[in-house]
Design a protein around this motif. Structure first.
Motif, short mmCIF file in Angstrom:
data_model
loop_
_atom_site.label_atom_id
_atom_site.label_comp_id
_atom_site.label_asym_id
_atom_site.label_seq_id
_atom_site.Cartn_x
_atom_site.Cartn_y
_atom_site.Cartn_z
N ASP A 21 -50.63 -66.79 74.80
CA ASP A 21 -51.22 -65.70 75.59
C ASP A 21 -50.50 -65.52 76.91
N TYR A 22 -50.21 -66.64 77.59
CA TYR A 22 -49.49 -66.56 78.86
C TYR A 22 -48.11 -65.93 78.67
N LEU A 23 -47.42 -66.35 77.62
CA LEU A 23 -46.07 -65.80 77.36
C LEU A 23 -46.14 -64.31 77.01
N ASP A 24 -47.15 -63.95 76.21
CA ASP A 24 -47.29 -62.53 75.83
C ASP A 24 -47.58 -61.66 77.04
N ASN A 25 -48.31 -62.21 78.02
CA ASN A 25 -48.68 -61.45 79.21
C ASN A 25 -47.65 -61.54 80.32
N GLY A 26 -46.56 -62.27 80.08
CA GLY A 26 -45.50 -62.39 81.07
C GLY A 26 -45.76 -63.41 82.15
N ASN A 27 -46.79 -64.23 81.98
CA ASN A 27 -47.13 -65.26 82.97
C ASN A 27 -46.42 -66.55 82.56
N ASN A 28 -45.13 -66.60 82.80
CA ASN A 28 -44.31 -67.70 82.28
C ASN A 28 -44.58 -69.03 82.99
N LYS A 29 -44.86 -68.98 84.30
CA LYS A 29 -45.12 -70.22 85.04
C LYS A 29 -46.38 -70.93 84.52
N MET A 30 -47.43 -70.14 84.26
CA MET A 30 -48.66 -70.73 83.73
C MET A 30 -48.42 -71.26 82.31
N ALA A 31 -47.57 -70.58 81.55
CA ALA A 31 -47.23 -71.06 80.20
C ALA A 31 -46.57 -72.42 80.27
N ILE A 32 -45.66 -72.60 81.23
CA ILE A 32 -44.96 -73.89 81.41
C ILE A 32 -45.97 -74.97 81.79
N GLN A 33 -46.87 -74.66 82.74
CA GLN A 33 -47.87 -75.64 83.17
C GLN A 33 -48.79 -76.04 82.02
N GLN A 34 -49.22 -75.04 81.24
CA GLN A 34 -50.11 -75.31 80.12
C GLN A 34 -49.41 -76.17 79.07
N ALA A 35 -48.11 -75.89 78.84
CA ALA A 35 -47.34 -76.66 77.87
C ALA A 35 -47.19 -78.11 78.34
N ASP A 36 -46.96 -78.30 79.64
CA ASP A 36 -46.84 -79.65 80.19
C ASP A 36 -48.14 -80.45 79.99
N LYS A 37 -49.28 -79.81 80.25
CA LYS A 37 -50.58 -80.47 80.07
C LYS A 37 -50.76 -80.89 78.61
N LEU A 38 -50.40 -79.99 77.71
CA LEU A 38 -50.57 -80.26 76.28
C LEU A 38 -49.65 -81.39 75.82
N LEU A 39 -48.42 -81.40 76.34
CA LEU A 39 -47.44 -82.41 75.93
C LEU A 39 -47.82 -83.80 76.44
N LYS A 40 -48.57 -83.90 77.54
CA LYS A 40 -49.02 -85.20 78.04
C LYS A 40 -49.98 -85.85 77.05
N LYS A 41 -50.81 -85.02 76.41
CA LYS A 41 -51.78 -85.53 75.44
C LYS A 41 -51.20 -85.63 74.04
N HIS A 42 -50.32 -84.68 73.69
CA HIS A 42 -49.76 -84.62 72.33
C HIS A 42 -48.24 -84.53 72.40
N LYS A 43 -47.60 -85.66 72.58
CA LYS A 43 -46.14 -85.68 72.73
C LYS A 43 -45.43 -85.22 71.47
N GLU A 44 -46.08 -85.39 70.31
CA GLU A 44 -45.44 -85.04 69.04
C GLU A 44 -45.55 -83.54 68.73
#
Length: 886
Positions: A21-44
């Motif tokens: 959703d963030y990427l579709d709306n052009g909010n790339n910084k929030m997309a990066i932050q959300q991805a970082d949060k997710l990767l901390k819990k699910h590295k795979e």
């Protein structure tokens, strides 16, 4: 991204959805932050890493994005989410070749997946790997035996033939193999779709097997050709032409014209086949039909009778008569006259035929374009008589104070067509100054009167009388060219601006205003005018030159850079867009369109305008940033500019400019000629060559750097100085040679029609001394490089040349500066006159000073250590002398 999200079927869908959703709306910084949060819990969760890479790519962090992507790619993922996200990322990075590696790995791991095989085929299609496409298509067909997959492989063979450098290989291997593959399906009666028949026809046609192609089209397979009207007949017509079976061509055209007497292309086939039949002295057989297609009209008399019958059929209609038969009479008369045939008299007098046409269709806007191409059929003595006869067919109200005006739009259109024809016959040009001014008054009065018919028109609609306004503007331009009185062009600008206020969507008003403002040196209104044209897609290539030609030369560097960027975005997106068109053509079986898409891509890649804007954009970046924002070396490196590589394909340059974009009613002798076109292309190519070589010389200069002074010339090759000298000298020699050619061309003083192509900056660059000064500066750099190689002790003559070079350069710059002095607006005999040439001189002076400063900077790097070395030697000599005395 939304499409990719739709395929997520596992529990990770909920976790990934916010990033999508963030990427579709052009909010790339929030997309990066959300991805970082997710990767901390699910590295795979590899897809999250790729989505983060997409966010980084879109925020300008390409290197980080690529590193992340490669981390996932090396794991060879097979989940849809990761593969599709990587595909999107690689496309945005303009690295489609990496997508093929992704799906190659996926296919190896999941060899029976129809989806992955299909994606692999399309990935190959994006990069034009036709052989691998053929293999992928067959592999897909073996897994899922569907006809489209089989014919993907066949089409890939055809593309190998089209792209093969060796034509013999195409005709002996690729196309015969493709033919055998299709014949196999024909024998097994597996041909299902029209696209498959189209592809079979395409193969046979390229192999030159016209008889076999004809059998296919006329046989049961031809019945599947239903998507276009008369598709079978049109293909038969083309084959008859290639086989030179003119009787069949004639009979088929005759048959088609009976069904559709307004189809203009059929008249062309009909008349051409007649003259071939006459040249071959063909006669119909004594018994049976004339040919397979039916009766043949093998005499002029029969053809004239047939055309006259079509005309009579239209005259009996109460409404909506077709123009085709009437124009066919004029076309036949034109062709007969070209052949010097006395049978042209069978059709009647051209003047009468054209008067009849005007009486029937004079109220249609197309009437002028229809009749204009046949005006040469009239003798000069008939011109006045012709216009007088047409005037009788123009219903005007009783004259008022001065002019008789039309009472409705149809009468207005007839009178407008009459005026346009008068101009096309040269009647406006033959008038004296006073008569032209009177004509302008009349045209303006008619324009203002005609505005009442468009009072309720929408803003996007044109006024009925716009062409009166445009024609008056053209007469003003005639007066400007004839008398050199700039008052005429100011009046013209006022009139066009008034016209634009009533018809804000009139492209011709905008184009002419754009041209005139540029000619006067006033660039500020031009950008809005060009934007108002709302150019679409390929128009950036065909009319973009109108803007980019003047922006830089009139000192508008920011606007020029923006215009170049705008054009370059189109050219770069063309690669991606064309690949998508090709993929869609494969998906929907539009095989005959694929070579057309590739031809379009090549046409744009080889565009003269593309090469020009790319070169000028690099110049602008250097002039605006080098040694101001970053160093020259960093600027050159950032734009991947190298002295050794010439990335312009000179032998394949295509002139895609639309040089007929301006509406013009001038007589043929005043219009743009083919010779003008060739001269313009030659001039544009030479100017581009000079700019390209200058750019490469700057790149060469930036790469020289500073090497230690070498006293022994034998060691130069070890330090690369000899190679550098050779590279710089070679480029400079090419520039000097091009400069000589350019000088010879400039001496011809070629003049193009004002509504034709604009002249390049070449003549001005030569006359102000810019090219000569830049060449002298680079020559100085060559001498300094030689001095660095030889050293001070053995270079007395070279040092003298360098001193003379500096002095000459100073004199040349002073002369250039002198040519920049003066007023851009001056009064002569109480008349205002613009001097845009001064602006161009100033621009060239600024460009040349920039290049001279870069050369001077390089010279300083060489001379400083030489000076230090010389001072040390002198100090040693003085110490030695003191010791001797002591």
């Amino acid at each position: 991204m939304a499409a990719a999200r739709g395929h997520v079927q596992d529990p990770n869908d909920r976790r990934l959805r916010p990033i999508y959703d963030y990427l579709d709306n052009g909010n790339n910084k929030m997309a990066i932050q959300q991805a970082d949060k997710l990767l901390k819990k699910h590295k795979e969760l590899h897809c999250a890493k790729v989505l983060k890479a997409i966010g980084l790519q879109r925020t300008g962090k390409q290197d980080e994005a690529f590193t992340l992507a490669q981390e996932v790619a090396t794991l060879e993922p097979t989940d849809d989410n990761s593969l599709q996200a990587l595909t999107i990322l690689y496309r945005e990075m303009h690295r489609p070749e990496l997508v093929t590696k992704l799906y190659e790995a996926a296919v190896k791991k999941v060899p029976l997946s129809e989806e992955y095989h299909s994606h692999l085929f399309m990935a190959y299609a994006r990069v034009g790997e036709y052989k691998k496409m053929q293999q992928a298509g067959m592999a897909l067909y073996k897994i899922v035996p569907k006809n489209p997959y089989y014919f993907w492989s066949v089409m890939s063979l055809v593309m190998q033939a089209i792209s093969a450098e060796d034509e013999k290989l195409a005709l002996t291997m690729y196309l015969p193999l493709a033919e055998r593959m299709v014949e196999k399906m024909v024998k097994e009666e597996k041909i299902e779709a029209e696209a498959e028949v189209q592809l079979y026809y395409m193969i046979l046609e390229r192999l030159g097997k016209c008889e076999e192609a004809l059998k296919v089209i006329r046989g049961p397979l031809g019945e599947k050709l239903t998507s276009e009207l008369q598709s079978r007949e049109n293909k038969c017509m083309m084959i008859y032409q290639r086989l030179q079976r003119w009787p069949e061509c004639n009979a088929l055209a005759h048959k088609l014209l009976l069904k559709n007497p307004d189809e203009w292309q059929y008249y062309g086939f009909y008349f051409s086949s007649l003259f071939h039949i006459l040249d071959q002295s063909w006669c119909p057989p004594d018994e049976g039909e004339d040919c397979l297609e039916g009766p043949v009209h093998h005499t002029v008399d029969k053809v004239v009778r047939f055309v006259e019958e079509r005309v009579k059929g239209e005259e009996n209609k109460e409404s909506h008569a077709l123009r085709g038969p009437y124009l066919a009479r004029l076309e036949l008369l034109h062709r007969l006259r070209e052949r010097g045939s006395s049978e042209e008299n069978l059709l009647g007098e051209p003047l009468e035929l054209m008067v009849q046409f005007f009486a029937k269709f004079g109220d249609k806007p197309c009437c002028i374009t229809d009749l204009k191409i046949y005006l040469h059929l009239l003798s000069p003595e008939q011109h006045v008589q012709f216009i007088n006869r047409l005037s009788e067919a123009v219903p005007l109200a009783e004259p008022g104070e001065e002019f008789a005006f039309p009472e409705d739009t149809k009468a207005l259109q007839r009178h407008l067509c009459l005026c346009q024809l008068s101009r096309a016959l040269g009647m406006h040009h033959s008038l004296d100054v006073d008569a032209k001014l009177k004509l302008i008054s009349e045209l303006k009065a008619r324009y203002h009167h005609g505005l009442k018919f468009g009072k309720n028109a929408l803003k996007t609609e044109l006024q009925f009388s716009d062409m009166y306004c445009l024609m008056a503007a053209h007469v003003y331009i005639d007066l400007w060219v004839e008398t050199e009185d700039e008052n005429m062009v100011w009046h013209c600008l006022g009139l066009l601006q008034e016209g634009l206020s009533h018809s804000s969507s009139n492209a011709q008003f905008k184009l002419l205003l754009l041209l005139l403002y540029c000619r006067l040196g006033a660039f500020e209104p031009v950008v809005d005018l060009y934007s108002g044209l709302d150019a679409k897609h390929v128009q950036h290539d065909t009319i973009g030159y109108l803007l980019t030609r003047y922006a830089e030369s009139l000192g508008q560097f920011a606007a020029a850079s923006q215009a170049c960027n705008f054009s370059l975005r189109f050219y770069h997106s063309n690669q991606k867009d064309t690949s998508e068109y090709i993929i869609q053509a494969y998906k929907y079986g539009a095989f005959e369109k694929i070579p057309e898409f590739i031809a379009l891509r090549n046409r744009l890649n080889q565009s003269l305008h593309f090469a020009q804007v790319r070169t000028e954009k690099m110049f602008l970046d250097l002039f605006l940033e080098a040694d101001i924002v970053v160093s020259l070396e960093e600027s050159v490196k950032a734009m991947s500019l190298t002295a050794e590589e010439d990335d312009i394909s000179w032998n394949n340059l295509r002139d895609n400019r639309d040089l007929l974009v301006f509406t013009c009613w001038d007589p043929k002798e005043r219009q743009l000629s083919e010779e003008n076109r060739h001269q313009s292309l030659e001039e544009e190519s030479i100017w581009l060559k000079m700019r390209s070589l200058t750019l490469r010389l700057i790149a060469s200069l930036s790469s020289l750097g500073h090497a230690p002074t070498i006293q022994n010339s034998a060691l130069t090759s070890e330090n690369g100085i000899g190679d550098k000298t050779s590279s710089l000298s070679t480029l400079l020699s090419q520039l000097d040679h091009t400069l000589q050619t350019a000088t010879q061309l400039a001496e011809k003083h070629i003049q193009y029609p004002l509504l034709g192509p604009p002249s390049t900056r070449l003549a001005r660059a030569l006359s102000c001394g810019s090219c000569q000064c830049q060449s002298a500066a680079f020559q100085l750099a060559v001498h300094l490089l030689e001095l660095e190689s030889v050293g001070l002790d053995e270079s007395t003559e070279l040092q003298a040349q360098i001193c003379n070079g500096f002095q000459t350069l100073t004199v040349q710059l002073q002369e250039m500066q002198n040519k920049c002095e003066g007023d851009l607006l001056e009064m002569k005999e109480s008349r205002l006159k613009t001097r845009p040439s001064l602006l161009e001189n100033i621009v060239f002076f600024v460009e040349t000073v920039s290049i001279v400063l870069w050369v001077a900077s390089y010279c300083a790097k060489i001379l400083r250590p030489l000076k230090t070395s010389l001072q040390k030697k002198k100090k040693k000599k003085r110490m030695s002398a003191l010791l001797c005395r002591w």
